[in-house]
Design an enzyme around this catalytic site. Sequence first.
Site, PDB file in Angstrom:
ATOM      1  N   ARG A 120       4.003   5.866   1.922  1.00 54.66           N
ATOM      2  CA  ARG A 120       4.472   7.251   2.068  1.00 54.66           C
ATOM      3  C   ARG A 120       3.956   8.120   0.925  1.00 54.66           C
ATOM      4  O   ARG A 120       4.644   9.018   0.456  1.00 54.66           O
ATOM      5  CB  ARG A 120       5.991   7.291   2.115  1.00 54.66           C
ATOM      6  CG  ARG A 120       6.644   6.613   0.947  1.00 54.66           C
ATOM      7  CD  ARG A 120       8.080   6.985   0.890  1.00 54.66           C
ATOM      8  NE  ARG A 120       8.737   6.190  -0.133  1.00 54.66           N
ATOM      9  CZ  ARG A 120       9.946   6.429  -0.551  1.00 54.66           C
ATOM     10  NH1 ARG A 120      10.618   7.408  -0.057  1.00 54.66           N
ATOM     11  NH2 ARG A 120      10.489   5.678  -1.477  1.00 54.66           N
ATOM     12  N   ARG A 170      -1.643  -0.581 -10.243  1.00 53.28           N
ATOM     13  CA  ARG A 170      -0.489  -1.416 -10.608  1.00 53.28           C
ATOM     14  C   ARG A 170      -0.895  -2.881 -10.624  1.00 53.28           C
ATOM     15  O   ARG A 170      -1.985  -3.228 -10.172  1.00 53.28           O
ATOM     16  CB  ARG A 170       0.657  -1.250  -9.615  1.00 53.28           C
ATOM     17  CG  ARG A 170       0.268  -0.374  -8.554  1.00 53.28           C
ATOM     18  CD  ARG A 170       1.014  -0.215  -7.314  1.00 53.28           C
ATOM     19  NE  ARG A 170       0.824   1.171  -6.883  1.00 53.28           N
ATOM     20  CZ  ARG A 170       1.818   2.000  -6.650  1.00 53.28           C
ATOM     21  NH1 ARG A 170       3.047   1.594  -6.720  1.00 53.28           N
ATOM     22  NH2 ARG A 170       1.575   3.229  -6.304  1.00 53.28           N
ATOM     23  N   ASP A 174       8.365   5.712   8.324  1.00 53.31           N
ATOM     24  CA  ASP A 174       7.944   7.038   8.807  1.00 53.31           C
ATOM     25  C   ASP A 174       7.091   7.793   7.779  1.00 53.31           C
ATOM     26  O   ASP A 174       6.657   8.916   8.038  1.00 53.31           O
ATOM     27  CB  ASP A 174       9.174   7.874   9.202  1.00 53.31           C
ATOM     28  CG  ASP A 174      10.147   8.060   8.038  1.00 53.31           C
ATOM     29  OD1 ASP A 174       9.825   7.630   6.908  1.00 53.31           O
ATOM     30  OD2 ASP A 174      11.225   8.639   8.255  1.00 53.31           O
ATOM     31  N   ASP A 189       8.128   4.635 -10.139  1.00 57.70           N
ATOM     32  CA  ASP A 189       8.967   4.361  -8.975  1.00 57.70           C
ATOM     33  C   ASP A 189      10.442   4.228  -9.313  1.00 57.70           C
ATOM     34  O   ASP A 189      10.961   3.136  -9.548  1.00 57.70           O
ATOM     35  CB  ASP A 189       8.463   3.121  -8.221  1.00 57.70           C
ATOM     36  CG  ASP A 189       7.555   3.562  -7.083  1.00 57.70           C
ATOM     37  OD1 ASP A 189       7.252   4.769  -7.008  1.00 57.70           O
ATOM     38  OD2 ASP A 189       7.146   2.721  -6.273  1.00 57.70           O
ATOM     39  N   ASP A 191       4.507  -4.478  -7.623  1.00 57.65           N
ATOM     40  CA  ASP A 191       3.877  -3.232  -7.148  1.00 57.65           C
ATOM     41  C   ASP A 191       4.474  -2.007  -7.828  1.00 57.65           C
ATOM     42  O   ASP A 191       3.960  -0.900  -7.676  1.00 57.65           O
ATOM     43  CB  ASP A 191       4.014  -3.095  -5.621  1.00 57.65           C
ATOM     44  CG  ASP A 191       5.439  -3.302  -5.149  1.00 57.65           C
ATOM     45  OD1 ASP A 191       5.987  -4.388  -5.391  1.00 57.65           O
ATOM     46  OD2 ASP A 191       6.013  -2.380  -4.555  1.00 57.65           O
ATOM     47  N   GLY A 239       0.851  -1.190   0.000  1.00 60.28           N
ATOM     48  CA  GLY A 239       0.000   0.000   0.000  1.00 60.28           C
ATOM     49  C   GLY A 239       0.882   1.233   0.000  1.00 60.28           C
ATOM     50  O   GLY A 239       2.095   1.141   0.211  1.00 60.28           O
TER      51      GLY A 239
END
Length: 462
Positions: free
Chosen positions: A86, A176, A118, A255, A245, A83
Amino acid sequence: MNWNFQNSYTDLPNIYYSNVKPQNFQNPKLLLFNNELADELNLEVNNNEKAICNFLLGKNIDKKNFFSQAYAGHQFGQFTILGDGRAILLGEHINKNNIRFDIQLKGSGQTPYSRNGDGKATLGPMIREYIVSEAMNYLGIPSTRALAIIITGEKILREKYEPGAILVRVAKSHIRVGTFQFGSLLRNIKEFNNLINYTIKRLFPEIDNNEKKYLNFFKKICELQMNLIIEWMRVGFIHGVMNTDNMSISGETIDYGPCAYMDNYNPKTVFSSIDQMGRYSFENQSKIALWNLARFAETFLHLIDNNENKAIKLVENILIENKEKFENCWLEMMCKKLNLSTHENNQKLIYDFLDIMHIYKLDYTNTFINLEKNNLDENIFGDWLQKYNLKTKKKYFKINPVIIPRNHIIENIIKESYKENYSKLFTFNEILKFPYVENKNNKKYRKLPKDHEKVFQTYCGT
Ligand code: AMP
Ligand code: MG
């Protein structure tokens, strides 16, 4: 300033996304803004930096509609539920030509999919993605785009503290292969069918009413992926993390983590520090794409045919066809790179050329340009040139780039940016807008890295 958001993804069952608000940053600064892309999106932008930041971060609009997408994926062969850990989608913007674009913030804080992360991104990898994705676009290769980089003002802990940044990413869609893998996991046929019908309607409306629409959908995705890999091979691009992904259904490159454009030719080149087996090496990219496509097809066999064995056979045949088609298209593309007629049998000439480049560690980009300029080293290419000169020549345009974003240049730009010197970054982005034109401005960017400048690994942006 004017977003024209009309979200459609959130009409899907809510298992496919979560509403999320981006973190509030006290003092965000605009590092890069892509005016050409803003024009394409028909954004009327003023010159006030703070206003642009607020606009890009969605400050002035209703935050309850922002969302992150759920997906799964095979990462280096291992299946995992993932998922947007970020990333947050501000919305789907529609421009004046009625084209839909996902507007995404990458690095804007935690989401329900962050696992132990984070949710942040550091400046270096976001600069890398901005440079490389925009270069890809100007090379004429489908890619997500970069609208802006915002420096958040935070310091993010990685191996050391680094400046935090947000990339504003624009894509046809972020659906995707992994989105379908997630959907099929739920074993809810109705919800899965919702996803696939939505995707076809949104991205390929021309096949929506086809009799064999799901099989044709698969064929279409195969074709887009195979074409994309051919284009990567044309410019010497290594994606580096072709996990399922990271394979977009829209056919855009997505990506940019440990990716790179190759300098000296070696088909086994990898850049990812974790790719020790060479799974995602330069020469493996088409095979891995087919493997990913097989994982994709597995998610909707039930829609291809009620009889599973029959569905598998149909899918296998398409994969075999694509493998063969890829080989032919690759040969055709290589003929063009060598300015040879695509109708003659030039296979041996192509392989010999690649072998020479490999053995002598020659630069992938510059060697093709040297051939065009009749400037190849006779001592190395003498015998090859004798055979080459007997062949019919044809000049193709926008095939061999003069300028690619070489890794050592990017690394140097990132290093300077960490010292708040951004002039090299701005200049290089301008240079990359004309990759097929040789001129005095881009001369120094065509040079190869010196030994101490060579970059052998790039790192994931986490
Ligand atoms: P990537 O390598 O960028 O494709 O990311 C792989 C997965 O890790 C995705 O699900 C990302 O959302 C997630 N991820 C990457 N970096 C972070 C981060 N700093 N915090 C949370 N999730 C992350
Ligand atoms: Mg990813």
